[in-house]
Design a protein around this motif. Structure first.
Motif: not given
Length: 392
Positions: A271-280, A283-290, A309-312, A315-321
């Protein structure tokens, strides 16, 4: 200029050291990373940090011992980085220190405390040290966080759409760069803070974190507990905003569990793992992150990354690497950049990112073994960051 950046985040498990050659070329900051290393805190020092962090009571003797102990640990990390990453030659060390308290009242930051006396680093390396990078922004009315926003912004400007950078440390923070808008940066809420606290609690200290996300994978999200955690007013505050372990800690989680009892420890971790995913994601949806460029220790948790990834979707996710900044070293490199800007007379903050009245030069400078020689002030601040990726 060859710069060593030192960082220890709110998870306080180790000191991350990274080195880079940095130079200004017009409006572009050129970075050639030289490598990075991680130096675990000595166990007794780590225990003292944990015993002193809020909401624990403490003494000035403990604070003094930490200031010295953390300073000596950072000095050792700098010495190792100087030898292993820089062939014994560097121009500057930039030390974030260890955050022990981030004092927030009704959304306003009143002060921030990072321990780790820079004199130890200067004495061991003989190099000048830039430290205490957050306080000046706080004095100018800012949040003093997230300071990684400057490096994020310089990096994201080369990307299309509305890119954002996400760092998953103890606390999660994002930097959003929307077309035609000023950069926005803020803490979204806990990343590993509550997760690590839960794992330590349920294992009696035998485990410090959810390795590989295995406990979260074994559990199920409790809708009742998730609702109780999401009821925190912090999530509804407008950005810019910042938070820390002064707010998100084990007693905080235990209070939520009193409201929403969850008998299975793995369900709590899920649940606390999901909390991080949901709150992230919120925030991203509120600012229309692509697109989301992700870094920090949380990237090593595949369950957390899958939940984000499930919550977004879409939206493309990739590492800063992928952009040349190793995920584990990105924050240390970001502080190297801030110190470089300071000694060149350039501000290290974005008022739109911290809420400060103006952009300020950050930090205090401790001289090395010789006279302090600062570079000529730069004519203008950079707009872009170009990373010279090493050949493989």
């Amino acid at each position: 200029m060859r710069v060593i950046g030192l960082m220890s985040g709110t998870s306080y498990d180790a000191i991350e050291a990274a080195a880079a050659d940095l130079a200004l070329d017009g409006d572009t900051l050129l970075m050639r990373p030289l490598g990075h290393l991680s130096v675990p805190y000595p166990e007794d020092l780590r225990d003292l940090i944990g015993a002193t962090l809020p909401p624990a009571a403490t003494t000035t003797q403990a604070v003094c011992a930490l200031d010295t102990g953390v300073g000596q640990a950072f000095a050792d990390a700098a010495r190792r980085a100087l030898r292993a990453l820089c062939d014994g030659t560097a121009d500057l060390v930039v030390s974030h220190g260890q955050t022990m308290h981030h004092w927030v009242e009704d959304g306003t930051v009143r002060g921030t405390l990072q321990l780790g006396r820079p004199a130890w680093i200067a004495e061991v390396t003989g190099l000048p040290v830039v430290s205490d990078l957050r306080s000046r922004d706080v004095a100018a009315g800012g949040q003093g966080a997230p300071l990684v926003a400057m490096t994020d912004t310089l990096l994201l400007r080369a990307l299309p759409g509305t890119p954002a950078a996400l760092n998953l440390g103890g606390i999660a923070n994002v930097t959003v760069l929307a077309p035609g808008a000023e950069p926005l940066a803020f803490d979204t809420g806990p990343a590993n803070a509550l997760l690590d606290a839960a794992v330590r609690h349920f294992t009696g200290g035998a485990a410090a974190y959810d390795e590989g996300g295995r406990r979260a994978a074994a559990g199920r999200t409790s809708p009742h507990l998730l609702r109780a955690l999401l009821d925190d007013p912090y999530y509804r505050r407008p950005a810019p905003k910042s938070t820390g372990k002064e707010h998100f800690h084990l007693p905080y989680l235990q209070r939520a569990l009193e409201t929403a009892p969850t008998p299975d420890p793995d369900d709590v971790v899920a649940t606390v793992t999901r909390l991080t995913a949901v709150t992230v994601a919120d925030a991203c949806r509120a600012h229309e992150v692509t697109e989301l460029v992700v870094s920090g220790g949380g990237t090593r948790n595949p369950v957390l990354m899958r939940m984000i990834a499930e919550e977004l979707p879409g939206v493309r996710l990739r590492p800063s690497d992928d952009l040349g900044l190793p995920s584990d070293a990105k924050e240390a490199l970001a502080f190297a950049v801030l110190g470089f800007l300071t000694v060149h007379g350039l501000p290290g903050t974005l008022p739109s990112g911290t809420g400060a009245r103006r952009a300020t030069l950050l930090g205090s400078v401790t001289p090395g073994s010789g006279p302090l020689h600062l570079p000529e002030p730069a004519a203008r601040p950079p707009r872009l960051l170009r990373v010279d990726r090493p050949a493989h």
